[in-house]
Structures are given as C-alpha cells and as structure tokens.
Design a protein around this motif. Structure first.
Motif, PDB file in Angstrom:
ATOM      1  N   ARG A   1     148.109 142.932  71.622  1.00 54.10           N
ATOM      2  CA  ARG A   1     148.590 141.394  71.450  1.00 54.10           C
ATOM      3  C   ARG A   1     148.203 141.130  70.159  1.00 54.10           C
ATOM      4  O   ARG A   1     147.207 141.531  69.816  1.00 54.10           O
TER       5      ARG A   1
ATOM      6  N   ASP B   1     146.790 134.872  67.042  1.00 55.10           N
ATOM      7  CA  ASP B   1     147.256 133.622  66.759  1.00 55.10           C
ATOM      8  C   ASP B   1     146.300 132.721  66.095  1.00 55.10           C
ATOM      9  O   ASP B   1     145.176 132.223  66.863  1.00 55.10           O
ATOM     10  N   HIS B   2     146.364 132.461  64.859  1.00 50.52           N
ATOM     11  CA  HIS B   2     145.562 131.615  64.232  1.00 50.52           C
ATOM     12  C   HIS B   2     145.648 130.047  64.386  1.00 50.52           C
ATOM     13  O   HIS B   2     146.722 129.437  64.336  1.00 50.52           O
ATOM     14  N   GLN B   3     144.499 129.405  64.949  1.00 48.92           N
ATOM     15  CA  GLN B   3     144.570 128.140  65.588  1.00 48.92           C
ATOM     16  C   GLN B   3     144.203 127.119  64.352  1.00 48.92           C
ATOM     17  O   GLN B   3     144.868 126.272  64.024  1.00 48.92           O
TER      18      GLN B   3
ATOM     19  N   SER C   1     143.452 143.996  70.604  1.00 49.97           N
ATOM     20  CA  SER C   1     144.032 143.370  69.513  1.00 49.97           C
ATOM     21  C   SER C   1     143.278 143.341  67.983  1.00 49.97           C
ATOM     22  O   SER C   1     143.903 143.319  66.855  1.00 49.97           O
TER      23      SER C   1
ATOM     24  N   LEU D   1     140.804 131.637  66.853  1.00 47.94           N
ATOM     25  CA  LEU D   1     142.096 132.064  67.123  1.00 47.94           C
ATOM     26  C   LEU D   1     142.289 132.245  68.704  1.00 47.94           C
ATOM     27  O   LEU D   1     141.256 132.396  69.477  1.00 47.94           O
ATOM     28  N   THR D   2     143.640 132.384  69.142  1.00 50.24           N
ATOM     29  CA  THR D   2     143.616 132.762  70.557  1.00 50.24           C
ATOM     30  C   THR D   2     144.719 134.096  70.495  1.00 50.24           C
ATOM     31  O   THR D   2     145.269 134.519  69.389  1.00 50.24           O
TER      32      THR D   2
ATOM     33  N   GLY E   1     147.730 135.944  71.279  1.00 55.51           N
ATOM     34  CA  GLY E   1     149.365 135.600  71.095  1.00 55.51           C
ATOM     35  C   GLY E   1     150.254 136.838  71.754  1.00 55.51           C
ATOM     36  O   GLY E   1     149.842 137.052  72.728  1.00 55.51           O
ATOM     37  N   GLU E   2     151.333 136.845  71.308  1.00 52.99           N
ATOM     38  CA  GLU E   2     152.310 137.550  72.053  1.00 52.99           C
ATOM     39  C   GLU E   2     151.918 139.023  72.002  1.00 52.99           C
ATOM     40  O   GLU E   2     151.319 139.496  71.059  1.00 52.99           O
TER      41      GLU E   2
ATOM     42  N   ARG F   1     159.414 138.226  69.241  1.00 56.51           N
ATOM     43  CA  ARG F   1     158.690 136.900  69.368  1.00 56.51           C
ATOM     44  C   ARG F   1     157.331 137.199  68.705  1.00 56.51           C
ATOM     45  O   ARG F   1     156.733 136.158  68.011  1.00 56.51           O
ATOM     46  N   ALA F   2     156.698 138.140  68.312  1.00 59.51           N
ATOM     47  CA  ALA F   2     155.603 138.613  67.873  1.00 59.51           C
ATOM     48  C   ALA F   2     155.564 138.135  66.263  1.00 59.51           C
ATOM     49  O   ALA F   2     154.483 138.049  65.903  1.00 59.51           O
TER      50      ALA F   2
END
Length: 529
Positions: free
Chosen positions: A22, A25-27, A58, A414-415, A417-418, A430-431
């Motif tokens: 995965r 995703d930077h928040q 990841s 971060l979380t 992501g795809e 979509r990544a």
C-alpha cells in the motif's frame, strides 16, 4: 536448533509476502510551534495510522535494510480486557485478520496460537527493515517470553540473539499476589547480524565517578582499587610480598594471589599497588579513571532507579495528555532512552510498530535535544487513538508541556492509502504516479527511489540508474505507451543495460538484445483505450 510449532503456522509463515503493498497518504505535517502544514515536513519523522502489518510492508521501498534500531512493545497476551490499548488477541481486528489468513482453522486456536500467528509475519517484515548493523528490542512478560525467544531464534537466527534484559518495572511489591509478586518484564534483544552490531557504552554517572579518589596524590589522578587475590589455593601463587612498612603479606588461608610474583613486583614499582594509608594493608590494584573506558558496559538487569517504572510512565503520560485521555500501559521515556543510547548513533532511523502512546518518539526527540543528534522516528499504530493520543503526545513534547521545555522537531502524519495492485493483479492506477514509480524501482532493485537526476529531468519515464542498469517507467494514466525508436531518442543515461516498462513494444527482439534492453509490460488493462 529447536523450532516452535503451533496451529496455523503453515498459513502465516510466508504471509508477509502476500501482504499487499500500500502507498502512504500524507495527511499533514506537525511543526514544533503547534501549527500544521499540508506539505511534508521533510524531517523523516513519521506517524502512520493503519494496520501495522500493511504499514510495515509499505515502508519497504524506502526503508528496507536502513533501520538501525527497532523497539516494539507488542500485546503481552495477558487476556485482560477493557484497556485503551486492548492487550488481548481476541481483539476484533486480530480475529478478523485470522479468519482471512488462517481460515476456519483459526476458530480452534488457543490464544497463544493466535498471538504467534499475529507476531510471525510482523517480525519477518521487521527483519527486512532492520539494517545489517541494527538491533531489535522487544518488550514482553512471562506469558509469551519463552515463545518469543524461539520465534526470534527462527526469524533472526539463534546466533544473532544478544541477550534477555530484565527491567524492574515496579518499585513496590504486590502483597495480594496469588503466587509471586511480579516486578519485572523482559526485553529480548536480537541483532540482524551479531558480528556487525556494536552496542554503545552508557554514559558514566557522577555517582560512578565519585567512587574514584586520590588519597596518595598520585600524579595520574583519581583511582579506585580492586582485590588481588582469588578464592582458591594455588601453590605457585601463594607467596609473600613485602609492604612499604616492611611487613611480609600472604593471602588468607584458602586463597592465593591472582597475579604471579614478578607482575606484582612490577606493579609495586610503578606505584600501582595500594597498601593502605600506613603501608601495611593487603595490597589492592589501583585502577585510574583516566585509563577506564569512557563509558560503562551495560548490565542485563535494569533497575527502576536508572530507567523508570510503570508508575513513573503513567504519571509522565498523564502530565502530557491530562486533558485528552489516559493510557494504561505506557513505557517510561527513560527506558526507551536507555535502548537508544545503546543502539543508535546521532543519525539513526528508529522504528516502533506498536507505537501506543508514542513514548519512542518522545525518547528520540529528547535524546536529539540532549546531544544535538538527528535521529529519525517512524511509528505505526493501528488503533483509533493514533491521532488523538499517539500523535498528540508527540506534538506536545515538541512544543513543551507542564513546565517542560519543548524538544523542537517535526513529523508527518500519514495513513494507509491505495494498494499498488488491484484485486485482479493489474496495476492500481488510483495509486498515483509517484507511488507507482517508487514501487516499480523498489521491486527491481530493493532500493529506495533516489531524486531524479538532472540529466534526465526532462524525461518523466526515467527512474534511476543502479548497478549499471538504467530503469524507465514509460507510463501515462490515460494513454497507451509504446517502446519504440522515438522513445529511445528521449533517453539520456548511458548504462550497460536498460529495463523499460511500457504498455507495448515495437522494437525487434534482436534489436533489444543487441542494445541490452529488457522490455517489461506494465500490468494494466488497456482495453479501455
């Protein structure tokens, strides 16, 4: 070497390979002044919210083989319920994971089987992330200590086991204990490669230095002394030595000197023997502070006076998060500081994949503040409190709390992501292009993708050059790409071999072979074009 077997082991032994890659995703970025920024801080410090198994996977493209020190405080598997951090393998998240990975067989597992199934793939990924000269420290208690040792032997290698440390976690006994009052936990330490790992010495304390005196005004400075006899009789080492007062001294009955006569005479002539203030005591060997190591070799028993205890940890966490939430099982910052002092240098990467209240990040920032270091932390936390407890604590530590000055620093939140690949095996578009580029390069080289070289800044397909091979990812989200002579004309990097990803290739096989080109088809569905 003994191996550990449990129900479900065959299902999880290679599960780390099946965990999907995965992207992260930077928040936001958190700064020391309390503000947040949508842009990455560039600090290298990260707090990742998400399942730690997928989070560890990841991290591989950027951090495989780069983490100097890992500390984890996994569930102890005590069976207790109702904690903020649910220390129980019957947690719904674990049960769901077991049903997906182990299958129906998982319904019959004991809680020890479940715990081992949960830990095995995580330790496999942690082993991949650990640097060749790095070490991992794992907190545990009696419930799983024996199992964990065998599990660590299997994954890290029994020859790479360093030691089992004992942390005195309580300062008062439990008089209502049914059998024994348990006042310690274990910390198991494994190296990636024991021959390459070098632990640091601990800093000498004032108390240790105060043991050195200079009653005879020796020009070499302060000293302490040690016994020169051994607790056994050896004829050859039972002799008399004349003291400065003229008294001939012999070892006590049943003992003998620990050195031969000629060596003791040499030490005496060099004023390295102390016969007491009147010169007629049994001699002792003088050990000068200037000749000792500039530090202390760590012992395997860590007393709470040196590294803190559980009550200290709770009080510390409550001072920081007094208006947010309580946390039942934090570790004292001093305990993690001790580990970092032993196992890191000033630029090390530190990883904690069971982050809890964020003590590891606190210890990293505090140690950097003390010695001017630039250690970087990576925390992963799967529970919902990752932001309002884990990240919040780190923010307050950076800013300052309860009269404590801030450590400074910053981190990125971060979380997960795809996934890189969709369920059908094709590339998940979509990544996004940056993540796909990073993954392709890692899959080829097991290296992190470096910044784009200036020579190829005008070629969006160029990834990097590694081991005399140039890598290209010729990809456009909404168009079919082709490897042809027009594309070759855009390439600037010279290399012995070229690996080029594209949707199609119009170049003859003979031409590819002649010019050292390997074409790889991008795994995606292009029928829509």
């Amino acid at each position: 070497m003994p191996t550990l077997h449990w129900i479900g082991k065959d299902k999880v032994i290679n599960h780390h390979q099946d965990v999907p890659f995965r992207l992260l995703d930077h928040q936001y970025g958190a700064l020391a002044d309390g503000t947040q920024t949508p842009k990455p801080t560039g600090s290298g410090n990260q707090i990742i919210h998400g399942d730690n198994l997928e989070a560890l996977k990841s991290l591989l493209p950027q951090y495989e083989g780069r983490v100097k020190c890992i500390y984890i405080d996994p569930p102890y598997n005590t069976g207790n319920e109702g904690w903020v951090y649910n220390d129980n393998v019957n947690d719904p998240k674990i049960k769901k994971w077991l049903s997906q990975v182990v299958g129906k067989e998982g319904e019959d597992l004991s809680r020890h089987d479940k715990w081992l199934c949960m830990m095995y793939p995580r330790l496999k990924l942690l082993h991949k992330l650990l640097a060749e000269d790095g070490a991992i420290f794992i907190s545990i208690d009696e419930n799983e200590q024996a199992h964990l040792k065998l599990l660590g032997d299997e994954i890290f290698g029994g020859a790479n086991f360093i030691n089992s440390l004992i942390w005195e976690k309580k300062f008062s006994p439990q008089n209502d204990a049914k059998y024994f009052s348990e006042n310690h936990d274990f910390i198991l330490c494994f190296a990636k490669s024991k021959s390459k790992w070098q632990r640091n010495l601990l800093t000498r304390t004032e108390e240790q230095d105060d043991r050195y005196k200079n009653p005879d005004n020796d020009f070499r400075g302060v000293w302490t002394s040690s016994d020169l006899t051994r607790p056994e009789h050896r004829d050859r080492d039972f002799y008399g030595i004349t003291s400065p007062s003229g008294k001939v001294l012999h070892p006590a009955k049943g003992r003998s000197w620990s050195r031969p006569l000629d060596e003791l005479e040499r030490l005496k002539g060099d004023n390295r023997l102390w016969f007491g203030p009147k010169g007629d005591n049994m001699p002792r060997l003088k050990r000068f502070l200037t000749e000792t190591k500039q530090g202390v070799v760590p012992q395997t028993i860590w007393k709470f006076q040196e590294v803190g205890h559980t009550q200290e940890a709770k009080q510390e966490t409550n001072r920081i998060l007094h208006d947010v939430a309580s946390f039942a099982t934090p570790k004292p910052t001093r305990l993690i500081e001790r580990i970092l002092q032993l196992a890191t240098d000033k630029d090390s990467i530190v990883l904690d994949s069971f982050a809890g209240s964020g003590t590891t990040a606190h210890a990293v920032l505090k140690l950097n503040q003390q010695d001017g270091g630039n250690r970087k932390f990576i925390l992963t936390e799967m529970e919902d409190y990752a932001e309002h407890i884990t990240a919040e604590r780190v923010k307050r530590v950076m800013q300052g709390y309860a009269g404590q000055p801030g450590t400074g620093g910053s981190f990125d939140y971060l979380t997960l992501g795809e996934p890189v690949f969709a369920d059908g095996g094709e590339l998940n578009e979509r990544a996004g292009l940056p993540g796909l580029r990073q993954y392709i390069y890692y899959a080829e080289t097991k290296q992190a993708l470096p910044p784009l070289a200036e020579a190829e800044a005008d070629n969006a397909a160029f990834l990097a050059r590694h081991d005399d091979t140039a890598y290209y990812f010729h990809y456009e989200p909404n168009a079919v790409t082709t490897l042809n002579h027009d594309f070759l004309a855009t390439m600037r990097t010279r290399a012995g071999q070229y690996i080029i990803y594209a949707d199609n290739c119009l170049l003859p096989a003979e031409f590819l072979t002649q010019h050292g080109i390997i074409f790889k088809k991008i795994p995606r569905d292009i029928s829509r074009f």
